[in-house]
Design a protein around this motif. Structure first.
Motif, PDB file in Angstrom:
ATOM      1  N   THR A   1      -1.037   1.154   5.401  1.00 17.64           N
ATOM      2  CA  THR A   1      -0.573   2.629   5.661  1.00 17.64           C
ATOM      3  C   THR A   1      -1.433   3.633   6.556  1.00 17.64           C
ATOM      4  O   THR A   1      -2.487   3.280   6.194  1.00 17.64           O
ATOM      5  CB  THR A   1      -0.587   2.976   3.813  1.00 17.64           C
ATOM      6  OG1 THR A   1      -0.151   4.470   3.815  1.00 17.64           O
ATOM      7  CG2 THR A   1      -1.921   2.953   3.103  1.00 17.64           C
TER       8      THR A   1
ATOM      9  N   GLU B   1       1.095  -1.197   0.251  1.00 20.20           N
ATOM     10  CA  GLU B   1      -0.147  -0.778  -0.097  1.00 20.20           C
ATOM     11  C   GLU B   1       0.827   1.346   0.178  1.00 20.20           C
ATOM     12  O   GLU B   1       1.804   0.929   0.386  1.00 20.20           O
ATOM     13  CB  GLU B   1      -0.640   0.507   1.131  1.00 20.20           C
ATOM     14  CG  GLU B   1      -2.079  -1.171   1.714  1.00 20.20           C
ATOM     15  CD  GLU B   1      -1.526  -2.206   2.443  1.00 20.20           C
ATOM     16  OE1 GLU B   1      -2.252  -3.213   2.421  1.00 20.20           O
ATOM     17  OE2 GLU B   1      -0.193  -2.281   2.878  1.00 20.20           O
TER      18      GLU B   1
ATOM     19  N   TRP C   1     -10.154  -3.151   1.246  1.00 16.86           N
ATOM     20  CA  TRP C   1     -10.273  -2.159   1.846  1.00 16.86           C
ATOM     21  C   TRP C   1     -10.115  -2.234   3.057  1.00 16.86           C
ATOM     22  O   TRP C   1     -11.730  -2.640   3.444  1.00 16.86           O
ATOM     23  CB  TRP C   1     -10.176  -1.099   1.134  1.00 16.86           C
ATOM     24  CG  TRP C   1      -8.941  -0.640  -0.106  1.00 16.86           C
ATOM     25  CD1 TRP C   1      -9.287  -0.945  -1.766  1.00 16.86           C
ATOM     26  CD2 TRP C   1      -7.534   0.025   0.434  1.00 16.86           C
ATOM     27  NE1 TRP C   1      -8.183  -0.436  -1.625  1.00 16.86           N
ATOM     28  CE2 TRP C   1      -7.470  -0.606  -1.181  1.00 16.86           C
ATOM     29  CE3 TRP C   1      -6.595   0.075   1.083  1.00 16.86           C
ATOM     30  CZ2 TRP C   1      -6.000   0.641  -1.663  1.00 16.86           C
ATOM     31  CZ3 TRP C   1      -4.874   0.733   0.843  1.00 16.86           C
ATOM     32  CH2 TRP C   1      -4.744   0.960  -0.351  1.00 16.86           C
TER      33      TRP C   1
ATOM     34  N   LEU D   1      -5.423   6.191  -1.718  1.00 21.67           N
ATOM     35  CA  LEU D   1      -3.802   4.925  -1.921  1.00 21.67           C
ATOM     36  C   LEU D   1      -4.187   4.223  -2.902  1.00 21.67           C
ATOM     37  O   LEU D   1      -5.406   3.993  -3.290  1.00 21.67           O
ATOM     38  CB  LEU D   1      -4.733   4.248  -0.420  1.00 21.67           C
ATOM     39  CG  LEU D   1      -5.294   5.333   1.213  1.00 21.67           C
ATOM     40  CD1 LEU D   1      -5.644   4.254   1.941  1.00 21.67           C
ATOM     41  CD2 LEU D   1      -3.992   6.127   1.668  1.00 21.67           C
ATOM     42  N   SER D   2      -3.606   3.491  -3.331  1.00 22.78           N
ATOM     43  CA  SER D   2      -2.929   2.892  -3.596  1.00 22.78           C
ATOM     44  C   SER D   2      -2.481   1.446  -2.853  1.00 22.78           C
ATOM     45  O   SER D   2      -1.732   1.452  -2.284  1.00 22.78           O
ATOM     46  CB  SER D   2      -1.810   3.160  -5.275  1.00 22.78           C
ATOM     47  OG  SER D   2      -2.785   4.311  -5.242  1.00 22.78           O
ATOM     48  N   CYS D   3      -2.708   0.266  -4.342  1.00 25.10           N
ATOM     49  CA  CYS D   3      -2.220  -1.372  -3.130  1.00 25.10           C
ATOM     50  C   CYS D   3      -0.809  -1.829  -4.816  1.00 25.10           C
ATOM     51  O   CYS D   3      -2.490  -2.373  -5.252  1.00 25.10           O
ATOM     52  CB  CYS D   3      -3.833  -2.152  -2.859  1.00 25.10           C
ATOM     53  SG  CYS D   3      -2.602  -3.350  -2.436  1.00 25.10           S
TER      54      CYS D   3
ATOM     55  N   TYR E   1      -7.104   1.162  -5.752  1.00 21.25           N
ATOM     56  CA  TYR E   1      -6.800   2.114  -5.736  1.00 21.25           C
ATOM     57  C   TYR E   1      -8.308   2.374  -4.236  1.00 21.25           C
ATOM     58  O   TYR E   1      -8.895   1.743  -4.764  1.00 21.25           O
ATOM     59  CB  TYR E   1      -7.404   3.352  -6.529  1.00 21.25           C
ATOM     60  CG  TYR E   1      -6.246   3.445  -8.008  1.00 21.25           C
ATOM     61  CD1 TYR E   1      -6.508   2.628  -8.645  1.00 21.25           C
ATOM     62  CD2 TYR E   1      -4.905   3.564  -7.557  1.00 21.25           C
ATOM     63  CE1 TYR E   1      -5.607   2.621  -9.904  1.00 21.25           C
ATOM     64  CE2 TYR E   1      -3.924   3.556  -8.956  1.00 21.25           C
ATOM     65  CZ  TYR E   1      -4.394   2.998  -9.597  1.00 21.25           C
ATOM     66  OH  TYR E   1      -3.491   2.491 -10.493  1.00 21.25           O
TER      67      TYR E   1
ATOM     68  N   TYR F   1      -4.919   2.093   6.946  1.00 23.65           N
ATOM     69  CA  TYR F   1      -5.438   1.493   5.931  1.00 23.65           C
ATOM     70  C   TYR F   1      -4.284  -0.342   5.143  1.00 23.65           C
ATOM     71  O   TYR F   1      -3.633   0.302   4.722  1.00 23.65           O
ATOM     72  CB  TYR F   1      -5.314   2.126   4.989  1.00 23.65           C
ATOM     73  CG  TYR F   1      -6.889   3.072   5.333  1.00 23.65           C
ATOM     74  CD1 TYR F   1      -6.886   4.328   6.631  1.00 23.65           C
ATOM     75  CD2 TYR F   1      -8.708   2.857   4.791  1.00 23.65           C
ATOM     76  CE1 TYR F   1      -8.012   5.030   6.607  1.00 23.65           C
ATOM     77  CE2 TYR F   1      -9.722   3.817   5.183  1.00 23.65           C
ATOM     78  CZ  TYR F   1      -9.154   4.768   6.129  1.00 23.65           C
ATOM     79  OH  TYR F   1     -10.242   5.494   6.410  1.00 23.65           O
ATOM     80  N   TYR F   2      -5.822  -1.180   4.917  1.00 19.90           N
ATOM     81  CA  TYR F   2      -5.205  -2.366   4.872  1.00 19.90           C
ATOM     82  C   TYR F   2      -5.264  -2.816   2.868  1.00 19.90           C
ATOM     83  O   TYR F   2      -7.163  -2.299   2.972  1.00 19.90           O
ATOM     84  CB  TYR F   2      -4.846  -3.660   5.448  1.00 19.90           C
ATOM     85  CG  TYR F   2      -4.192  -3.490   6.859  1.00 19.90           C
ATOM     86  CD1 TYR F   2      -4.876  -2.751   8.166  1.00 19.90           C
ATOM     87  CD2 TYR F   2      -3.037  -3.443   7.163  1.00 19.90           C
ATOM     88  CE1 TYR F   2      -4.455  -2.530   8.623  1.00 19.90           C
ATOM     89  CE2 TYR F   2      -2.293  -3.818   7.854  1.00 19.90           C
ATOM     90  CZ  TYR F   2      -3.159  -2.852   9.051  1.00 19.90           C
ATOM     91  OH  TYR F   2      -2.454  -3.089  10.884  1.00 19.90           O
ATOM     92  N   CYS F   3      -4.656  -3.454   2.412  1.00 18.58           N
ATOM     93  CA  CYS F   3      -5.237  -3.484   0.948  1.00 18.58           C
ATOM     94  C   CYS F   3      -5.204  -5.548   0.984  1.00 18.58           C
ATOM     95  O   CYS F   3      -4.335  -5.947   2.228  1.00 18.58           O
ATOM     96  CB  CYS F   3      -5.119  -3.711  -0.199  1.00 18.58           C
ATOM     97  SG  CYS F   3      -3.879  -3.444  -0.690  1.00 18.58           S
TER      98      CYS F   3
ATOM     99  N   GLY G   1      -2.021  -6.727   2.540  1.00 11.29           N
ATOM    100  CA  GLY G   1      -0.378  -6.009   2.705  1.00 11.29           C
ATOM    101  C   GLY G   1       0.244  -5.273   4.275  1.00 11.29           C
ATOM    102  O   GLY G   1      -0.864  -5.997   5.376  1.00 11.29           O
TER     103      GLY G   1
ATOM    104  N   THR H   1      -2.944  -3.051  -9.953  1.00  9.96           N
ATOM    105  CA  THR H   1      -3.297  -1.598  -8.861  1.00  9.96           C
ATOM    106  C   THR H   1      -4.845  -1.843  -8.679  1.00  9.96           C
ATOM    107  O   THR H   1      -5.231  -1.807  -9.093  1.00  9.96           O
ATOM    108  CB  THR H   1      -2.562  -0.900  -9.289  1.00  9.96           C
ATOM    109  OG1 THR H   1      -0.926  -0.566  -9.054  1.00  9.96           O
ATOM    110  CG2 THR H   1      -2.489   0.271  -7.979  1.00  9.96           C
TER     111      THR H   1
END
Length: 124
Positions: A118, A6, A36, A20-22, A80, A94-96, A115, A78
């Motif tokens: 973040t 993340e 998420w 946010l990106s993962c 988002y 925050y977790y993906c 992940g 990815t």
């Protein structure tokens, strides 16, 4: 095996936005449903949003519906999370997560890869 990383967290004022990106490793990203979650200090992990393999179906927690948008770019491996109108109560890690299955899933147990998280901090 899928590894998820993340990024995009940070400090923002209430009312602001973050994306946010993962990023996922491997060539099988499009076979996973993605989600998420977040966890605030002293609280349980909370489902935020989910998206199916193709990106054609999404689901959201009531607490973020209308403010957050989940999307994915399978060609870029990815997923988002666009977060608008942020509130102090959105502060959390925050977790993906990636899970098998063809739908969208809100249960932690539906996901098999996570992940590292973040941090998102929203100041009042």
């Amino acid at each position: 095996q899928v590894q998820l990383v993340e990024s995009g967290g940070g400090l923002v004022q209430a009312g602001g936005s973050l994306r946010l990106s993962c990023a996922a490793s491997g060539r099988t990203f499009s076979t996973y449903a993605m989600g998420w979650f977040r966890q605030a200090p002293g609280k349980e992990q909370e489902f935020i949003a989910a998206i199916n393999r193709s990106g054609g179906s999404t689901s959201y927690a009531e607490s973020v519906k209308g403010r957050f948008t989940i999307s994915r770019a399978n060609a870029m491996n990815t997923v988002y999370l666009q977060m608008n109108s942020l509130k102090p109560e959105d502060t959390a890690v925050y977790y993906c997560a990636a899970g098998l299955g063809g739908g969208t899933y809100s249960a932690v147990g539906s996901y098999i890869h996570w992940g590292q998280g973040t941090q998102v901090t929203v100041s009042s």
